[in-house]
Write a protein that holds these residues in place. Structure first.
Motif, mmCIF file in Angstrom:
data_model
loop_
_atom_site.group_PDB
_atom_site.id
_atom_site.type_symbol
_atom_site.label_atom_id
_atom_site.label_comp_id
_atom_site.label_asym_id
_atom_site.label_seq_id
_atom_site.Cartn_x
_atom_site.Cartn_y
_atom_site.Cartn_z
ATOM 1 N N THR A 357 -40.035 -35.310 7.199
ATOM 2 C CA THR A 357 -39.906 -34.467 8.392
ATOM 3 C C THR A 357 -41.249 -33.913 8.833
ATOM 4 O O THR A 357 -41.644 -34.025 10.007
ATOM 5 C CB THR A 357 -38.936 -33.301 8.119
ATOM 6 O OG1 THR A 357 -37.659 -33.835 7.737
ATOM 7 C CG2 THR A 357 -38.780 -32.427 9.359
ATOM 8 N N PHE A 358 -41.978 -33.324 7.889
ATOM 9 C CA PHE A 358 -43.238 -32.684 8.250
ATOM 10 C C PHE A 358 -44.386 -33.685 8.402
ATOM 11 O O PHE A 358 -45.382 -33.379 9.052
ATOM 12 C CB PHE A 358 -43.592 -31.598 7.237
ATOM 13 C CG PHE A 358 -42.749 -30.365 7.376
ATOM 14 C CD1 PHE A 358 -42.979 -29.466 8.408
ATOM 15 C CD2 PHE A 358 -41.702 -30.113 6.501
ATOM 16 C CE1 PHE A 358 -42.192 -28.334 8.558
ATOM 17 C CE2 PHE A 358 -40.916 -28.985 6.643
ATOM 18 C CZ PHE A 358 -41.155 -28.093 7.671
ATOM 19 N N GLY A 359 -44.230 -34.876 7.813
ATOM 20 C CA GLY A 359 -45.193 -35.932 8.104
ATOM 21 C C GLY A 359 -45.156 -36.274 9.587
ATOM 22 O O GLY A 359 -46.193 -36.474 10.228
ATOM 23 N N TYR A 360 -43.939 -36.294 10.156
ATOM 24 C CA TYR A 360 -43.767 -36.546 11.593
ATOM 25 C C TYR A 360 -44.241 -35.347 12.422
ATOM 26 O O TYR A 360 -44.966 -35.501 13.415
ATOM 27 C CB TYR A 360 -42.297 -36.850 11.880
ATOM 28 C CG TYR A 360 -41.974 -36.971 13.348
ATOM 29 C CD1 TYR A 360 -42.334 -38.109 14.072
ATOM 30 C CD2 TYR A 360 -41.317 -35.942 14.021
ATOM 31 C CE1 TYR A 360 -42.047 -38.219 15.433
ATOM 32 C CE2 TYR A 360 -41.028 -36.037 15.369
ATOM 33 C CZ TYR A 360 -41.394 -37.186 16.064
ATOM 34 O OH TYR A 360 -41.113 -37.281 17.411
ATOM 35 N N ILE A 361 -43.839 -34.130 12.006
ATOM 36 C CA ILE A 361 -44.204 -32.925 12.757
ATOM 37 C C ILE A 361 -45.717 -32.722 12.770
ATOM 38 O O ILE A 361 -46.306 -32.362 13.796
ATOM 39 C CB ILE A 361 -43.493 -31.677 12.175
ATOM 40 C CG1 ILE A 361 -41.986 -31.768 12.420
ATOM 41 C CG2 ILE A 361 -44.045 -30.388 12.788
ATOM 42 C CD1 ILE A 361 -41.183 -30.665 11.765
ATOM 43 N N ASN A 362 -46.367 -32.955 11.623
ATOM 44 C CA ASN A 362 -47.833 -32.847 11.560
ATOM 45 C C ASN A 362 -48.497 -33.813 12.522
ATOM 46 O O ASN A 362 -49.552 -33.518 13.084
ATOM 47 C CB ASN A 362 -48.320 -33.111 10.134
ATOM 48 C CG ASN A 362 -48.525 -31.833 9.347
ATOM 49 O OD1 ASN A 362 -49.487 -31.110 9.536
ATOM 50 N ND2 ASN A 362 -47.589 -31.553 8.461
ATOM 51 N N GLY A 363 -47.889 -34.990 12.675
ATOM 52 C CA GLY A 363 -48.441 -35.964 13.605
ATOM 53 C C GLY A 363 -48.357 -35.498 15.049
ATOM 54 O O GLY A 363 -49.177 -35.889 15.882
ATOM 55 N N LEU A 364 -47.374 -34.638 15.355
ATOM 56 C CA LEU A 364 -47.241 -34.092 16.709
ATOM 57 C C LEU A 364 -48.231 -32.956 16.947
ATOM 58 O O LEU A 364 -48.959 -32.947 17.935
ATOM 59 C CB LEU A 364 -45.809 -33.585 16.932
ATOM 60 C CG LEU A 364 -44.689 -34.635 16.889
ATOM 61 C CD1 LEU A 364 -43.332 -33.955 17.027
ATOM 62 C CD2 LEU A 364 -44.888 -35.670 17.992
ATOM 63 N N ALA A 365 -48.236 -31.979 16.033
ATOM 64 C CA ALA A 365 -49.134 -30.819 16.164
ATOM 65 C C ALA A 365 -49.156 -30.066 14.841
ATOM 66 O O ALA A 365 -48.080 -29.730 14.310
ATOM 67 C CB ALA A 365 -48.674 -29.895 17.289
ATOM 68 N N LEU A 366 -50.362 -29.788 14.340
ATOM 69 C CA LEU A 366 -50.491 -29.088 13.067
ATOM 70 C C LEU A 366 -49.921 -27.677 13.143
ATOM 71 O O LEU A 366 -49.256 -27.210 12.215
ATOM 72 C CB LEU A 366 -51.960 -29.043 12.640
ATOM 73 C CG LEU A 366 -52.551 -30.363 12.123
ATOM 74 C CD1 LEU A 366 -54.046 -30.225 11.904
ATOM 75 C CD2 LEU A 366 -51.868 -30.794 10.835
ATOM 76 N N ASN A 367 -50.184 -26.986 14.251
ATOM 77 C CA ASN A 367 -49.689 -25.613 14.383
ATOM 78 C C ASN A 367 -48.163 -25.550 14.399
ATOM 79 O O ASN A 367 -47.573 -24.551 13.985
ATOM 80 C CB ASN A 367 -50.235 -24.967 15.659
ATOM 81 C CG ASN A 367 -51.656 -24.466 15.483
ATOM 82 O OD1 ASN A 367 -52.161 -24.410 14.363
ATOM 83 N ND2 ASN A 367 -52.308 -24.104 16.570
ATOM 84 N N LEU A 368 -47.534 -26.618 14.880
ATOM 85 C CA LEU A 368 -46.075 -26.657 14.911
ATOM 86 C C LEU A 368 -45.510 -26.583 13.492
ATOM 87 O O LEU A 368 -44.476 -25.944 13.252
ATOM 88 C CB LEU A 368 -45.599 -27.934 15.610
ATOM 89 C CG LEU A 368 -44.088 -28.081 15.814
ATOM 90 C CD1 LEU A 368 -43.531 -26.904 16.617
ATOM 91 C CD2 LEU A 368 -43.781 -29.404 16.510
ATOM 92 N N THR A 369 -46.194 -27.225 12.548
ATOM 93 C CA THR A 369 -45.774 -27.161 11.143
ATOM 94 C C THR A 369 -45.777 -25.729 10.641
ATOM 95 O O THR A 369 -44.821 -25.272 10.005
ATOM 96 C CB THR A 369 -46.707 -28.017 10.261
ATOM 97 O OG1 THR A 369 -46.565 -29.390 10.615
ATOM 98 C CG2 THR A 369 -46.372 -27.843 8.780
#
Length: 397
Positions: A357-369
């Motif tokens: 999940t967070f591998g994908y989210i990190n790819g979108l935006a680090l701050n989003l994680t």
């Protein structure tokens, strides 16, 4: 006097076995993460590798519980350390034969070596129940936590520095890990069971019944799931942020060392601020973690990352010691191994899901994680308080 000296020696043997194995695994895991990021530069691939590492948990945790509660626990833990050592050396040979390892081969190695970790964990904890006096368990767990954190302070910075200067490579990490498994086998070899485990078969059905009727155990099960899911996101975030955003790859080891410093502080803090069954300090710590993660979205520099890593680890160290000690003290001997395994099963199922999940989210935006994890900790804390309130309300009726 002689009995107390023998007990102290036995405790040290268990600690040495754990510390040696942990040190080798720490070298291996640090180098694997760095190798993935430097070779592929992808948070998705890093998340997938971390997910593969933790996917061994389900089967291994189930069998680990049965083994830990059986008379074969010492034979198995000695055997898997020996086999893991041989496996590491085999991958060193394969690397030199091919001159390089493919990603699928590295992932296979990571999976197989995690089999050792997930099988060993409940067995080590059951050994404590056999070889350490009940009134000394909290002190033993505190020493174990401090020892592993000291190793965590020293090993990652050295690893990162040596890797960045090409003095420590992937095959060398395999070799060091292999030697550590042989070392753990050496320290465990003299152990024998004078007191045999119960021959009465106790399955997971009874174990889960015991967990779901015990508020403390159920809370630890719930906490383990939530913590592992969100911590997976932070593990990926720190690695990608430090290496790719801040271009400070040589300092990643210091981030890991900062986490270990927090672990030492958290372990020592128990003497000054004792852990209570309601875990009030730990709950307040989750709120503080959420706040510093939100601040990290603004103050993205290496110094503040060190501070955040320390704060997170202080809270987690206290929680880990508390949960382990309460299980070892409150659960009957026949159920200890499978109780730890049941908690590991659910908690570690959350890890691969969190990694993906967070591998994908990190790819979108680090701050989003950071935002997702911070909000998640707040929601998790509120749910925890509600569950605790409901149990107290029922018990008063």
């Amino acid at each position: 006097m002689l009995a107390s000296q023998e007990e102290a020696l036995i405790s040290k043997q268990i600690q040495y076995a754990k510390f040696v194995s942990f040190g080798g695994t720490l070298v291996f895991n640090t180098i694997i993460d760095l190798w993935i990021v430097h070779t592929f530069g992808s948070s998705n691939i890093l998340g997938q590798t971390m997910a593969i590492a933790s996917s061994a948990t389900f089967i291994c945790s189930i069998f680990g519980g049965y083994i830990a509660d059986s008379k074969y626990l010492l034979t198995v833990i000695k055997g898997i350390n020996l086999i893991s050592g041989v496996l590491c050396l085999a991958f060193v040979g394969l690397y030199h034969y091919q001159t390089q390892l493919a990603l699928w081969q590295v992932n296979t190695a990571v999976f197989l070596l995690n089999v050792n970790a997930y099988l060993s964990s409940p067995i080590f904890k059951k050994m404590v129940n056999f070889f350490v006096k009940r009134d000394a368990i909290m002190t033993f767990n505190q020493k174990m936590a401090i020892g592993t954190q000291i190793i965590s302070v020293t090993v990652p910075p050295v690893n990162t520095f040596l890797y960045s200067w090409h003095w420590l490579s992937l095959p060398m990490a395999f070799f060091i890990n292999g030697v550590s498994f042989f070392g753990a086998f050496y320290f465990l070899k003299p152990f024998t069971l004078n007191k045999q485990p119960t021959h009465k078969f106790v399955g997971y059905r009874q174990t889960f019944k015991n967990i779901f009727t015990n508020p403390s155990l159920l809370q630890f099960l719930f906490m383990g799931v939530m913590l592992n899911f969100f911590l997976a996101g932070l593990n990926i975030f720190f690695l990608i942020m430090v290496i790719h955003q801040l271009h400070a790859g040589k300092l990643y080891g210091i981030v890991l060392a900062s986490q270990a410093v927090g672990g030492i502080v958290g372990s020592y803090s128990i003497s000054r601020f004792p852990i209570t069954k309601s875990l009030v300090i730990e709950r307040a710590g989750l709120i503080i973690i959420s706040l510093v993660l939100l601040l990290l979205t603004v103050f993205q520099n290496i110094g503040f990352i060190f501070v955040v890593a320390i704060i997170i680890s202080i809270v987690l160290a206290r929680y880990n010691i508390a949960s382990q000690t309460i299980v070892q003290r409150e659960v009957e001997s026949a159920l200890i191994g499978k109780t730890f395994s049941a908690i590991f099963i659910f908690a570690n199922i959350a890890s691969p899901i969190g990694n993906l999940t967070f591998g994908y989210i990190n790819g979108l935006a680090l701050n989003l994680t950071l935002i997702v994890v911070a909000i998640g900790f707040v929601i998790f804390n509120l749910m925890w308080i509600m569950i605790d309130h409901q149990y107290k309300k029922r018990s008063n009726q």
